[in-house]
Design a protein around this motif. Structure first.
Motif, short mmCIF file in Angstrom:
data_model
loop_
_atom_site.label_atom_id
_atom_site.label_comp_id
_atom_site.label_asym_id
_atom_site.label_seq_id
_atom_site.Cartn_x
_atom_site.Cartn_y
_atom_site.Cartn_z
N ALA A 15 0.84 -1.21 0.00
CA ALA A 15 0.00 0.00 0.00
C ALA A 15 0.87 1.25 0.00
O ALA A 15 0.59 2.22 -0.73
CB ALA A 15 -0.93 -0.01 1.21
N PHE A 16 1.92 1.26 0.81
CA PHE A 16 2.81 2.41 0.85
C PHE A 16 3.57 2.55 -0.47
O PHE A 16 3.81 3.66 -0.95
CB PHE A 16 3.80 2.29 2.02
CG PHE A 16 4.73 3.45 2.13
CD1 PHE A 16 4.25 4.74 2.31
CD2 PHE A 16 6.10 3.26 2.03
CE1 PHE A 16 5.12 5.82 2.40
CE2 PHE A 16 6.97 4.34 2.11
CZ PHE A 16 6.48 5.62 2.30
N ALA A 17 3.91 1.43 -1.10
CA ALA A 17 4.61 1.46 -2.39
C ALA A 17 3.75 2.15 -3.45
O ALA A 17 4.28 2.87 -4.31
CB ALA A 17 4.97 0.05 -2.83
N GLU A 18 2.43 1.97 -3.39
CA GLU A 18 1.55 2.66 -4.33
C GLU A 18 1.60 4.17 -4.12
O GLU A 18 1.55 4.94 -5.07
CB GLU A 18 0.12 2.14 -4.22
CG GLU A 18 -0.06 0.76 -4.78
CD GLU A 18 0.41 0.64 -6.22
OE1 GLU A 18 0.12 1.53 -7.04
OE2 GLU A 18 1.08 -0.36 -6.52
N THR A 19 1.71 4.60 -2.86
CA THR A 19 1.85 6.03 -2.56
C THR A 19 3.16 6.55 -3.14
O THR A 19 3.20 7.62 -3.75
CB THR A 19 1.81 6.26 -1.04
OG1 THR A 19 0.58 5.77 -0.53
CG2 THR A 19 1.97 7.72 -0.69
N VAL A 20 4.23 5.78 -2.96
CA VAL A 20 5.54 6.17 -3.50
C VAL A 20 5.48 6.24 -5.02
O VAL A 20 5.99 7.18 -5.64
CB VAL A 20 6.64 5.18 -3.03
CG1 VAL A 20 7.93 5.40 -3.78
CG2 VAL A 20 6.86 5.33 -1.52
N GLN A 44 7.93 14.12 1.00
CA GLN A 44 6.52 14.10 0.63
C GLN A 44 5.69 13.17 1.50
O GLN A 44 4.53 13.44 1.77
CB GLN A 44 6.36 13.68 -0.84
CG GLN A 44 6.89 14.69 -1.82
CD GLN A 44 6.11 15.99 -1.78
OE1 GLN A 44 4.90 15.98 -1.92
NE2 GLN A 44 6.79 17.09 -1.59
N THR A 45 6.30 12.07 1.95
CA THR A 45 5.56 11.08 2.74
C THR A 45 5.78 11.23 4.24
O THR A 45 5.06 10.60 5.01
CB THR A 45 5.97 9.65 2.34
OG1 THR A 45 7.38 9.48 2.58
CG2 THR A 45 5.62 9.35 0.90
N MET A 46 6.78 12.01 4.63
CA MET A 46 7.15 12.17 6.04
C MET A 46 7.51 10.81 6.66
O MET A 46 7.19 10.52 7.80
CB MET A 46 6.02 12.83 6.83
CG MET A 46 5.63 14.20 6.31
SD MET A 46 6.97 15.40 6.39
CE MET A 46 7.07 15.67 8.13
N ARG A 51 11.94 2.86 5.41
CA ARG A 51 10.58 2.56 4.92
C ARG A 51 10.43 2.93 3.45
O ARG A 51 9.84 2.18 2.67
CB ARG A 51 9.56 3.31 5.76
CG ARG A 51 8.14 2.94 5.44
CD ARG A 51 7.23 3.28 6.61
NE ARG A 51 5.86 3.44 6.19
CZ ARG A 51 5.01 2.44 6.04
NH1 ARG A 51 5.39 1.22 6.29
NH2 ARG A 51 3.76 2.67 5.66
N VAL A 52 11.00 4.07 3.05
CA VAL A 52 10.97 4.47 1.64
C VAL A 52 11.77 3.48 0.80
O VAL A 52 11.34 3.06 -0.27
CB VAL A 52 11.49 5.92 1.46
CG1 VAL A 52 11.70 6.25 0.00
CG2 VAL A 52 10.51 6.91 2.10
N GLU A 53 12.94 3.08 1.29
CA GLU A 53 13.76 2.11 0.57
C GLU A 53 13.03 0.77 0.42
O GLU A 53 13.14 0.12 -0.61
CB GLU A 53 15.10 1.90 1.27
CG GLU A 53 16.04 3.06 1.08
CD GLU A 53 17.34 2.92 1.85
OE1 GLU A 53 17.42 2.06 2.77
OE2 GLU A 53 18.29 3.64 1.52
N ALA A 54 12.28 0.37 1.45
CA ALA A 54 11.52 -0.87 1.37
C ALA A 54 10.45 -0.78 0.28
O ALA A 54 10.25 -1.72 -0.49
CB ALA A 54 10.88 -1.19 2.72
N ALA A 55 9.78 0.36 0.18
CA ALA A 55 8.75 0.56 -0.85
C ALA A 55 9.39 0.58 -2.24
O ALA A 55 8.85 -0.01 -3.18
CB ALA A 55 7.99 1.85 -0.59
N VAL A 56 10.53 1.24 -2.37
CA VAL A 56 11.24 1.30 -3.65
C VAL A 56 11.68 -0.10 -4.05
O VAL A 56 11.55 -0.51 -5.21
CB VAL A 56 12.42 2.29 -3.58
CG1 VAL A 56 13.35 2.13 -4.76
CG2 VAL A 56 11.90 3.72 -3.50
#
Length: 101
Positions: A15-20, A44-46, A51-56
């Motif tokens: 779900a977070f990956a879709e936001t990214v 942008q996501t705060m 966590r951002v690297e996991a989504a990427v």
């Protein structure tokens, strides 16, 4: 190095990956000549860098995103990781010898 994603966290990361992906798509459409640095996604996501690297990483595994390593124009001695493709949106290379370029 990116931490492995726990099995029970797959839905949350997806779900977070879709936001990214949304953030990257929007930024690449707004600024087609500039890749999207991870720092921009974090702002942008705060969210934290892991966590951002996991989504990427999730999006890379799904072959929806490409992460490149880019030298900063303002600081040529510094390189950052940045998204240069998400789904069908890709950065455009500047053409040499054109007006304004």
């Amino acid at each position: 190095m990116v931490q492995p994603i726990a099995l029970n966290a797959h839905r949350e990361i997806a779900a977070f990956a879709e936001t990214v992906a949304d953030i990257c798509r929007r930024r690449l459409c707004e600024r087609p000549f500039d890749p999207v640095p991870l720092e921009h996604i974090m702002a942008q996501t705060m969210e934290t860098r892991p966590r951002v690297e996991a989504a990427v990483t999730w999006l890379e595994r799904e072959e929806r995103l490409h992460l490149g390593h880019y030298v900063m124009r303002s600081r040529p001695h510094v390189a950052v990781d940045a998204v240069d493709r998400i789904d069908d949106v890709v950065i455009r290379l500047k053409e040499r010898g054109t007006a304004g370029g």
